[in-house]
Design an enzyme around this catalytic site. Structure first.
Site, mmCIF file in Angstrom:
data_model
loop_
_atom_site.group_PDB
_atom_site.id
_atom_site.type_symbol
_atom_site.label_atom_id
_atom_site.label_comp_id
_atom_site.label_asym_id
_atom_site.label_seq_id
_atom_site.Cartn_x
_atom_site.Cartn_y
_atom_site.Cartn_z
ATOM 1 C CB CYS A 191 -3.338 -17.773 -73.924
ATOM 2 S SG CYS A 191 -3.980 -16.098 -74.183
ATOM 3 C CB CYS A 213 -5.813 -16.368 -71.687
ATOM 4 S SG CYS A 213 -6.347 -16.423 -73.409
#
Length: 259
Positions: free
Chosen positions: A151, A148
């Site tokens: 993230c 991600c």
């Protein structure tokens, strides 16, 4: 010997004849003082040209000493005219340049340190989920994945907030690729990551924030949890996120892992 020569230009109507017969010499002496010889001249009415009279002051020293003194005077004057003290502006410029370089290096290092924080660092410092639910503190649960991008981008901010509130708030990291957390994914309705769930002291969800949002959203929510408030300022906020449907499911290698 220092020799001083005084030149007197006299008008042509009062010409002077400097022949030995037309002048007398006077010597003025004083103990410890140089000897002066004055030349006194008589006018020559027949002369139509301007005469020049030289008054020589002689202190009795040798001509070689005079040349030496004159040479030293010339050398000292020339050296003083060519050697100048360094301008203070240059020193100030150097100091300003040094401070600028240090500031730039500090900014560069701090930036590199921020980008050096990874999801693995957050996982290593996070509490196990079960422990967080049982220690009587409010909890922030982040659902994430190693692939991600958002993230990874938010990791430095999350780390700073965690370091600031870790004594009052639990921080938990749950990897959506880990099948161990299937139940929690359904319970919290995780569809996009990063997904931040804010739980009170009893483990009840107060709200959630999903995706890339201003750092202040996280700070204000965590601050509300730490203060024991009944609600958080941002109970439901969604920004740019990665879809949880893209997760790469894998088997749990360590049953005790909370990542």
């Amino acid at each position: 010997m220092a020799r001083l020569i005084f030149s007197l230009n006299l008008p042509s109507s009062h010409g002077f004849n400097l022949s030995p017969r037309n002048h007398q010499s006077l010597f003025l002496t004083q103990p410890g003082a140089p000897r002066f010889r004055a030349v006194r001249c008589k006018p020559n009415p027949e002369s139509s040209e301007t005469k020049q009279e030289n008054l020589v002051v002689d202190n009795g020293e040798s001509s070689a000493a005079s040349k030496e003194v004159e040479s030293s005077v010339v050398d000292s004057s020339s050296s003083s005219s060519t050697v100048f003290p360094e301008s203070p502006n240059k020193d100030i410029n150097r100091r300003v340049a040094a401070v600028t370089v240090i500031a730039a290096l500090s900014l560069f290092v701090s930036t590199r340190l921020d980008f050096g924080i990874s999801l693995k660092d957050l996982t290593a410092s996070a509490l196990p989920y079960e422990e967080a639910l049982s220690n009587g503190k409010p909890t922030v649960v982040e659902f994430y994945a190693d692939w991600c991008e958002v993230c990874r981008e938010l990791a430095p901010d999350v780390y700073k907030i965690e370091q600031q509130y870790k004594d009052k708030v639990n921080f938990v990291m749950l990897n959506v690729d880990n099948t161990k957390w299937e139940q929690e994914l359904d319970e919290f309705g995780v569809e996009g990551i990063p997904h931040f769930a804010f739980l009170d002291r009893e483990g009840n969800e107060e709200g959630n924030v999903v995706g890339r949002l201003p750092r202040q959203y996280l700070v204000e929510n965590v601050n509300a949890l730490a203060a024991g408030k009944q609600s958080i300022p941002h109970a439901r906020a969604v920004g740019q996120y990665s879809s949880a449907e893209s997760r790469k499911v894998h088997q749990v290698t360590d049953p005790l892992s909370h990542g």
